[in-house]
Design a protein around this motif. Structure first.
Motif, PDB file in Angstrom:
ATOM      1  N   ILE A 207       1.130  -1.166  -0.054  1.00  0.00           N
ATOM      2  CA  ILE A 207       0.263  -0.074  -0.001  1.00  0.00           C
ATOM      3  C   ILE A 207       0.867   1.174  -0.009  1.00  0.00           C
ATOM      4  O   ILE A 207       1.294   1.341  -1.288  1.00  0.00           O
ATOM      5  CB  ILE A 207      -1.332  -0.316   1.155  1.00  0.00           C
ATOM      6  N   GLY A 208       1.352   1.759   1.312  1.00  0.00           N
ATOM      7  CA  GLY A 208       2.498   2.420   1.384  1.00  0.00           C
ATOM      8  C   GLY A 208       1.738   4.298   0.707  1.00  0.00           C
ATOM      9  O   GLY A 208       2.429   5.157   1.224  1.00  0.00           O
ATOM     10  N   ASN A 209       1.691   4.624   0.234  1.00  0.00           N
ATOM     11  CA  ASN A 209       0.414   5.639  -0.469  1.00  0.00           C
ATOM     12  C   ASN A 209       1.197   7.017  -0.226  1.00  0.00           C
ATOM     13  O   ASN A 209       0.965   7.617  -0.027  1.00  0.00           O
ATOM     14  CB  ASN A 209      -0.901   5.670   1.046  1.00  0.00           C
ATOM     15  N   ALA A 210       2.182   6.249  -1.777  1.00  0.00           N
ATOM     16  CA  ALA A 210       2.910   7.205  -2.246  1.00  0.00           C
ATOM     17  C   ALA A 210       3.066   7.222  -3.759  1.00  0.00           C
ATOM     18  O   ALA A 210       1.895   6.041  -4.113  1.00  0.00           O
ATOM     19  CB  ALA A 210       3.927   6.986  -1.863  1.00  0.00           C
ATOM     20  N   VAL A 211       3.328   8.564  -4.549  1.00  0.00           N
ATOM     21  CA  VAL A 211       2.987   8.393  -5.498  1.00  0.00           C
ATOM     22  C   VAL A 211       4.328   7.905  -5.906  1.00  0.00           C
ATOM     23  O   VAL A 211       5.642   8.013  -5.513  1.00  0.00           O
ATOM     24  CB  VAL A 211       3.186   9.858  -6.336  1.00  0.00           C
ATOM     25  N   LYS A 223       4.453   0.990  -4.340  1.00  0.00           N
ATOM     26  CA  LYS A 223       3.275   1.430  -3.461  1.00  0.00           C
ATOM     27  C   LYS A 223       1.799   1.849  -4.281  1.00  0.00           C
ATOM     28  O   LYS A 223       1.747   2.402  -5.154  1.00  0.00           O
ATOM     29  CB  LYS A 223       3.864   2.991  -2.934  1.00  0.00           C
ATOM     30  N   ARG A 224       0.722   1.449  -3.119  1.00  0.00           N
ATOM     31  CA  ARG A 224       0.061   1.864  -4.315  1.00  0.00           C
ATOM     32  C   ARG A 224      -1.199   3.449  -3.615  1.00  0.00           C
ATOM     33  O   ARG A 224      -0.568   2.833  -2.647  1.00  0.00           O
ATOM     34  CB  ARG A 224      -1.373   0.903  -4.024  1.00  0.00           C
ATOM     35  N   ILE A 225      -1.908   3.820  -3.883  1.00  0.00           N
ATOM     36  CA  ILE A 225      -2.767   4.559  -2.991  1.00  0.00           C
ATOM     37  C   ILE A 225      -4.379   4.187  -2.529  1.00  0.00           C
ATOM     38  O   ILE A 225      -4.772   4.175  -3.922  1.00  0.00           O
ATOM     39  CB  ILE A 225      -2.868   6.012  -3.611  1.00  0.00           C
ATOM     40  N   GLY A 243      -0.468  11.652  -2.996  1.00  0.00           N
ATOM     41  CA  GLY A 243      -0.015   9.617  -2.717  1.00  0.00           C
ATOM     42  C   GLY A 243      -1.235  10.207  -1.216  1.00  0.00           C
ATOM     43  O   GLY A 243      -1.550   8.667  -1.031  1.00  0.00           O
ATOM     44  N   LYS A 244      -1.783  10.704  -0.343  1.00  0.00           N
ATOM     45  CA  LYS A 244      -2.254  10.703   0.815  1.00  0.00           C
ATOM     46  C   LYS A 244      -2.901  11.671   0.679  1.00  0.00           C
ATOM     47  O   LYS A 244      -2.383  13.316   0.480  1.00  0.00           O
ATOM     48  CB  LYS A 244      -0.969  10.346   1.893  1.00  0.00           C
ATOM     49  N   ILE A 245      -3.208  11.823   2.307  1.00  0.00           N
ATOM     50  CA  ILE A 245      -4.374  13.371   2.146  1.00  0.00           C
ATOM     51  C   ILE A 245      -3.841  14.535   3.018  1.00  0.00           C
ATOM     52  O   ILE A 245      -3.512  15.654   2.390  1.00  0.00           O
ATOM     53  CB  ILE A 245      -5.548  12.902   3.727  1.00  0.00           C
TER      54      ILE A 245
END
Length: 247
Positions: A207-211, A223-225, A243-245
């Motif tokens: 996951i990771g939430n990043a471009v 990484k996925r968003i 990629g995140k809030i």
């Protein structure tokens, strides 16, 4: 380096930047399903309209031939839910977009013949239009790989591959980790990644939430968003950019 990082993270797209979005279920708002893993078909359509204007959707198998393409984006949908067939596929066709559906084969096997139809059948997966859908791996038993022995994890991935091959389903050797988890202890991680290499896995997704960037910097830790059911449209656009809030 510092400037290029901020250009990428704030969406001033360089050709190597890529966003990989993570979805699961899709249901109409009228069904009132309160679940962070469920995006309403109405919200998804609004998101896809925005993606159509701003980004270029690709399959993983197309990345190597599209390195210089700007504003790359990959839509991923985990688990092979039947509602993807009902509500996602018509939207992909409507907006001429591409998505990768990630299949945990045990879920599909157990649900075949079940009147509740929680998951697509193998025949339905096989019949999906390859113009709009790419199939990827998502384990067999959908167990947390960080909690399995290396032998158990290898057997699970092999079974995932073998069943899709037996069912004559075309797929790309991209592995999506169940729960986004994989061994983290240094030596075990190295051995796990060697197993992925030996199985011909092209890349593996957490996951990771990043471009992200392509070519991958860490191909087995891509990484996925995470796009959640409760995300507002403003929040969705912020996730696409950062990629995140928030930073």
């Amino acid at each position: 380096m510092f400037i290029s990082f901020f250009k990428r993270i704030f969406g001033f797209s360089k050709s190597e930047s890529i966003r990989i979005l993570m979805y699961h279920s899709v249901y109409p708002k009228s069904m009132d399903i309160q679940n962070v893993l469920t995006v309403t078909s109405e919200n998804l359509e609004e998101q896809l309209k925005y993606i159509k204007k701003k980004y270029n959707t690709l399959f993983f198998k197309e990345l190597e031939n599209n390195k210089s393409l700007k504003n790359k984006l990959i839509l991923t949908f985990d688990d092979g839910y039947y509602n993807n067939l009902q509500y996602l596929i018509p939207l992909l066709e409507k907006y001429q977009l591409k998505a990768t559906i990630c299949i945990p084969t045990d879920y599909i096997q157990k649900n075949e013949g079940n009147t509740e139809r929680n998951f697509m059948s193998f025949n339905e997966i096989k019949s999906l239009n390859p113009e709009f859908v790419e199939i990827a791996l998502h384990s067999h038993f959908h167990k947390n790989y960080s909690q399995l022995t290396l032998a158990e994890a290898e057997a699970d991935i092999r079974q995932n591959i073998e069943i899709l091959e037996q069912k004559q389903i075309d797929f790309t050797k991209i592995l999506v980790y169940p729960y986004g988890k994989f061994p983290k202890e240094n030596q075990k991680k190295k051995e796990f990644f060697k197993i992925l290499e030996s199985l011909g896995i092209i890349a593996a997704l957490r996951i990771g939430n990043a471009v992200e960037s392509y070519p991958w910097k860490n191909k087995f830790e891509v990484k996925r968003i995470d796009i959640k059911g409760g995300d507002s449209f403003k929040m969705f656009k912020m996730k696409l950019k950062l990629g995140k809030i928030k930073l």
